[in-house]
Design an enzyme around this catalytic site. Structure first.
Site, mmCIF file in Angstrom:
data_model
loop_
_atom_site.group_PDB
_atom_site.id
_atom_site.type_symbol
_atom_site.label_atom_id
_atom_site.label_comp_id
_atom_site.label_asym_id
_atom_site.label_seq_id
_atom_site.Cartn_x
_atom_site.Cartn_y
_atom_site.Cartn_z
ATOM 1 N N GLY A 70 -11.267 -1.039 -4.886
ATOM 2 C CA GLY A 70 -11.789 -2.152 -5.660
ATOM 3 C C GLY A 70 -12.762 -2.978 -4.862
ATOM 4 C CD GLU A 86 -16.499 -2.463 -5.452
ATOM 5 O OE1 GLU A 86 -16.081 -1.805 -4.474
ATOM 6 O OE2 GLU A 86 -17.355 -3.354 -5.336
ATOM 7 C CD GLU A 90 -13.244 0.294 -2.005
ATOM 8 O OE1 GLU A 90 -12.055 0.604 -2.201
ATOM 9 O OE2 GLU A 90 -13.626 -0.880 -1.835
ATOM 10 N N PRO A 105 -4.571 -14.440 -9.099
ATOM 11 C CG PRO A 105 -3.593 -16.554 -8.918
ATOM 12 C CD PRO A 105 -3.441 -15.215 -9.607
ATOM 13 C CD GLU A 140 -5.784 7.472 6.604
ATOM 14 O OE1 GLU A 140 -5.040 8.455 6.756
ATOM 15 O OE2 GLU A 140 -5.613 6.387 7.202
#
Length: 178
Positions: A70, A86, A90, A105, A140
């Site tokens: 993310g 994202e 990644e 939050p 990783e």
């Protein structure tokens, strides 16, 4: 974060002070700066064995700890497009379906500043696991079974809280995910 701003970013005046709980206002030019939460996306991706995809953080904050794929929202994108972007950056995976799960939050400490975020968690389906690899700020990629998830291994507060939530849900459902 407001304490880092001592001068108005528009006119440079030092007459820049708290106007409300979430804003600063310049008494010289009238500019008001709001400190609102930034949006961030988090992907929950499971394989056909019920294992959760996690990444190891390559960068600060929390370098070396576990995380979920993310990152931050880009201007002009939807949450669904952002989480897919994202995940691709990644992990190399292509997201084919997205379902909103919950939000939490968070405070994201970066460059000595606590940035308030609202982290949006999504269940994501992907098309082909053969493209899986660590990329961008992931050092990783790993697959973990629900019983292998230890919240303390995750470096960011909202991610730890989400992992705790996932573990509780798995225990309530006999080790299977929602």
């Amino acid at each position: 974060m407001k304490e880092k701003f001592r001068f108005c970013p528009v006119c440079g005046s030092s007459a820049f002070a708290a106007n409300s709980v979430k804003s600063l206002r310049c008494d010289h030019c009238g500019f008001e700066l709001f400190v609102n939460a930034s949006a961030a996306y988090v992907a929950l991706i499971y394989d056909d064995q019920g294992r959760l995809l996690v990444v190891r953080r390559r960068c600060e904050p929390a370098k070396g700890t576990l995380d979920l794929p993310g990152g931050f929202a880009d201007a002009g994108e939807t949450a669904e497009a952002g989480v897919a972007r994202e995940v691709k950056e990644e992990t190399g995976l292509h997201v084919t379906a997205v379902r909103f799960l919950f939000s939490l939050p968070n405070l994201y400490r970066y460059s000595g500043v606590d940035i308030p975020t609202l982290d949006l968690f999504f269940a994501c389906q992907v098309s082909d696991l053969a493209t899986l690899h660590a990329g961008d700020d992931a050092a990783e990629v790993l697959w973990l079974r629900p019983d292998q998830l230890r919240p303390a291994d995750f470096g960011l507060p909202s991610i730890r809280q989400a992992v705790e939530k996932l573990k509780l849900a798995a225990e309530e459902h006999g080790g299977t995910r929602n």
